[in-house]
Scaffold this active site. Structure first.
Site, PDB file in Angstrom:
ATOM      1  N   SER A 116       0.789  -1.228   0.000  1.00 24.28           N
ATOM      2  CA  SER A 116       0.000   0.000   0.000  1.00 24.28           C
ATOM      3  C   SER A 116       0.820   1.276   0.000  1.00 24.28           C
ATOM      4  O   SER A 116       0.323   2.320  -0.412  1.00 24.28           O
ATOM      5  CB  SER A 116      -0.960  -0.010   1.191  1.00 24.28           C
ATOM      6  OG  SER A 116      -0.269  -0.234   2.389  1.00 24.28           O
TER       7      SER A 116
ATOM      8  N   HIS B 274      -5.483  -3.846  -1.971  1.00 25.15           N
ATOM      9  CA  HIS B 274      -5.254  -2.902  -3.079  1.00 25.15           C
ATOM     10  C   HIS B 274      -5.227  -3.596  -4.438  1.00 25.15           C
ATOM     11  O   HIS B 274      -4.979  -2.952  -5.455  1.00 25.15           O
ATOM     12  CB  HIS B 274      -3.954  -2.127  -2.856  1.00 25.15           C
ATOM     13  CG  HIS B 274      -4.085  -1.126  -1.760  1.00 25.15           C
ATOM     14  ND1 HIS B 274      -4.637   0.126  -1.944  1.00 25.15           N
ATOM     15  CD2 HIS B 274      -3.778  -1.210  -0.444  1.00 25.15           C
ATOM     16  CE1 HIS B 274      -4.653   0.774  -0.804  1.00 25.15           C
ATOM     17  NE2 HIS B 274      -4.136  -0.007   0.127  1.00 25.15           N
TER      18      HIS B 274
ATOM     19  N   LYS C  72     -12.367  -0.304  -0.966  1.00 27.09           N
ATOM     20  CA  LYS C  72     -11.517   0.520  -1.836  1.00 27.09           C
ATOM     21  C   LYS C  72     -12.119   0.534  -3.248  1.00 27.09           C
ATOM     22  O   LYS C  72     -13.076   1.263  -3.481  1.00 27.09           O
ATOM     23  CB  LYS C  72     -10.085   0.019  -1.777  1.00 27.09           C
ATOM     24  CG  LYS C  72      -9.524   0.083  -0.331  1.00 27.09           C
ATOM     25  CD  LYS C  72      -8.100  -0.329  -0.235  1.00 27.09           C
ATOM     26  CE  LYS C  72      -7.651  -0.543   1.202  1.00 27.09           C
ATOM     27  NZ  LYS C  72      -7.607   0.651   2.035  1.00 27.09           N
TER      28      LYS C  72
HETATM   29  C1  LIG Z   1      -3.058  -3.862   2.595  1.00 28.84           C
HETATM   30  C2  LIG Z   1      -4.302  -3.482   3.329  1.00 28.84           C
HETATM   31  N1  LIG Z   1      -4.969  -4.434   4.008  1.00 28.84           N
HETATM   32  C3  LIG Z   1      -6.109  -4.147   4.672  1.00 28.84           C
HETATM   33  C4  LIG Z   1      -6.617  -2.869   4.709  1.00 28.84           C
HETATM   34  C5  LIG Z   1      -7.858  -2.600   5.466  1.00 28.84           C
HETATM   35  O1  LIG Z   1      -8.972  -2.568   4.627  1.00 28.84           O
HETATM   36  P1  LIG Z   1     -10.282  -1.822   5.069  1.00 28.84           P
HETATM   37  O2  LIG Z   1     -10.106  -0.367   4.735  1.00 28.84           O
HETATM   38  O3  LIG Z   1     -11.378  -2.484   4.310  1.00 28.84           O
HETATM   39  O4  LIG Z   1     -10.434  -2.023   6.549  1.00 28.84           O
HETATM   40  C6  LIG Z   1      -5.954  -1.842   4.021  1.00 28.84           C
HETATM   41  C7  LIG Z   1      -6.528  -0.477   4.039  1.00 28.84           C
HETATM   42  O5  LIG Z   1      -5.934   0.482   4.410  1.00 28.84           O
HETATM   43  C8  LIG Z   1      -4.764  -2.148   3.323  1.00 28.84           C
HETATM   44  O6  LIG Z   1      -4.100  -1.201   2.675  1.00 28.84           O
END
Ligand SMILES: Cc1ncc(COP(=O)(O)O)c(C=O)c1O
Length: 392
Positions: free
Chosen positions: A181, A209, A240
Site C-alpha cells: 500500500s 489494493h 476501496k
Molecule cells: C493492505 C491493506 N490491508 C487491509 C486494509 C484494510 O482494509 P479496510 O479499509 O477495508 O479495513 C488496508 C486499508 O488500508 C490495506 O491497505
C-alpha cells in the site's frame, strides 16, 4: 480537568515529533474533485476509490432499493439474526467471482485480517510475514501466541531460509500483501507459491489494493498470476475499488465454517448493513460488465507514472495505480503535500514511522475517474511545486 495528563503529554509528543495529523473534513462524497470544508475545490489524488464506484449510479440505486426493502441496519451479529439473505447472496457471488469454494464477509478488510489470522495461528504454528505487510496483518498476528518470522521486503532468499528452519512447527503460514500500500509494488506471488509448495506451507494474500484492480475483471493477484487453486487464503476488501465498506476471506468451505465459529471480529460485531451488501453485489456486476473501468485505471496509472519519471521524479518501485513521489525528510514531505493542496491537489504525505525516516513520500493514487484534463492539471502543479522543492 484531572485524569488526562498522560494523554495530553502524549499528544504534545506527537506534535513535537511531527507525527500529529488533524483530520481533513470534506464537503460532499468521495469523487475525483472534492470540496474542502470552507469551499476550496481540489483534485483528489489520495483516495482508494480506484474505479470511481462510490458514485456509480447502479451502486447507488442498489443501496437505495435495499434500504427500501430491508431498512438501514442488520440488527444483530451474523450468528444471531444478522445473516440476511442478501449477506448469503453476497458471499456466494463473491466466491463465484473469486473462483473459490466459499467466502466469508467481515465488516472491513482490517477486521478480516484480524479475525482470520487470530483464528488460524496458535503457539505451535509459525507465521512468516513480509516486513512491509499492512498494520491489520501485524495486529492480527499480535493477537496470537504464534511464532513469528519477518522477511525483508520481497526477499525470497530470506523467505526460503525461514521456511527451511521452521520444519518443526505444526503449520507454516506465509503472509503477504498482494499490492503493497505504501510503495505500489506487487508481491512476487508465483515465487512465494512455489516456495510454499516446496516446504508445505499455507499461502495467505491480502489483496486490499488488488481487489478490483489486478487480474481479469479485478479478481486480484491470484488471478493476475494465474495461480488459481494454489493460494490457500485470499483476503479482499470491499472498501476501496468496490466503493463501499467491508472485507472478505475467500477460501474453502471448511475455513469458512471454522471462522464462522471462532473468528472474534466476525462473531462479536454486527453484520454489514443490507444496503452495503447490495452495493457490493452491484459492484461485482459492474466489474464484470464494465471492464473499460479497469482498463482506463491502468492506462491512467501507466501514462501518469511514465510522465512523472520523464519529469525526473522518483516514484520508487511503483508498478500499480499507487504512485509515490519520494521526498525523503518527514518535515519536507509534509510541506510538499501542503503546497500541493494550496495549488489544488490532495496528495497525502506519508512519513516516519509509517515509512523509513528517509523515505517520506506523497502517495498519489490514480483512478479510472481521472480525465486527461485532470492528469494534465496534476502534471502542471506537480512539476511547478516539484521544482520549488528541488525534486526535479
Ligand atoms: C493492505 C491493506 N490491508 C487491509 C486494509 C484494510 O482494509 P479496510 O479499509 O477495508 O479495513 C488496508 C486499508 O488500508 C490495506 O491497505
Amino acid at each position: 480537568m484531572a485524569g488526562f495528563d498522560v494523554i495530553e503529554q502524549q499528544l504534545k509528543e506527537l506534535k513535537e515529533s511531527g507525527r500529529y495529523r488533524p483530520l481533513t473534513v470534506w464537503e460532499g462524497g468521495s469523487d475525483s474533485w472534492m470540496t474542502l470544508q470552507g469551499g476550496k475545490r481540489v483534485l483528489q489524488m489520495s483516495s482508494n476509490n480506484y474505479l470511481g464506484l462510490t458514485q456509480h449510479p447502479a451502486l447507488k440505486q442498489a443501496a437505495a432499493d435495499a434500504i427500501a426493502k430491508y431498512g438501514v441496519g442488520a440488527g444483530s451479529v451474523r450468528t444471531i439474526t444478522g445473516t440476511l439473505d442478501i449477506h448469503d447472496e453476497l458471499e456466494r457471488r463473491l466466491a463465484e467471482f473469486k473462483g473459490t469454494e466459499a467466502t466469508l464477509v467481515f465488516q472491513s478488510g482490517f477486521t478480516t485480517n484480524q479475525g482470520v489470522l487470530a483464528s488460524i495461528l496458535g503457539p505451535d504454528d509459525v507465521v512468516i510475514s513480509d516486513e512491509l505487510n499492512h498494520a491489520s496483518i501485524i495486529d492480527g498476528i499480535r493477537l496470537t501466541k504464534t511464532n513469528k518470522r519477518i522477511y525483508a521486503h520481497k526477499d525470497m532468499d530470506q523467505l526460503e531460509a525461514a521456511l527451511k528452519e521452521s520444519g518443526g512447527f505444526r503449520q507454516r503460514v506465509v503472509v503477504t500483501d498482494g499490492v503493497f500500500s505504501m510503495d505500489g509494488d506487487i508481491a512476487p506471488l508465483p515465487h512465494i507459491v512455489e516456495l510454499a509448495e516446496r516446504y508445505d506451507a499455507i499461502v495467505y494474500v491480502d489483496d486490499a489494493h488488488a481487489s478490483g484492480v489486478l487480474g481479469k475483471h479485478g479478481k486480484g493477484s491470484t488471478d493476475h498470476f494465474g495461480l488459481h487453486g494454489r493460494v490457500h487464503i485470499q483476503v479482499g476488501t470491499l472498501s476501496k475499488a468496490i466503493g463501499a465498506v467491508g472485507g472478505y476471506v475467500a477460501s474453502s468451505h471448511s475455513l469458512k465454517d471454522y471462522l464462522t465459529n471462532v473468528a472474534r471480529s466476525f462473531l462479536f460485531s454486527t453484520s454489514l448493513p443490507p444496503s452495503v451488501a447490495a452495493t457490493c453485489l452491484a459492484a461485482i456486476q459492474v466489474l464484470k460488465t464494465e471492464p473499460e473501468l479497469t482498463e482506463r485505471l491502468w492506462r491512467n496509472a501507466n501514462s501518469f507514472r511514465s510522465m512523472l519519471l520523464a519529469e525526473g521524479f522518483n516514484t520508487g518501485v511503483s508498478e500499480t495505480p499507487i504512485i509515490p513521489i519520494i521526498v525523503g525528510d518527514p518535515a519536507r514531505t509534509n510541506q510538499f503535500s501542503r503546497r500541493l493542496m494550496e495549488e489544488g491537489i490532495c496528495a497525502q504525505g506519508i512519513v516516519y514511522p509509517t515509512v523509513a525516516m528517509d523515505k517520506g513520500r506523497v502517495r498519489l493514487i490514480v483512478t479510472a475517474q481521472h480525465t486527461d484534463q485532470d492528469l494534465a492539471f496534476a502534471r502542471e502543479v506537480l512539476t511547478k511545486v516539484g521544482k520549488e522543492f528541488g525534486l526535479i
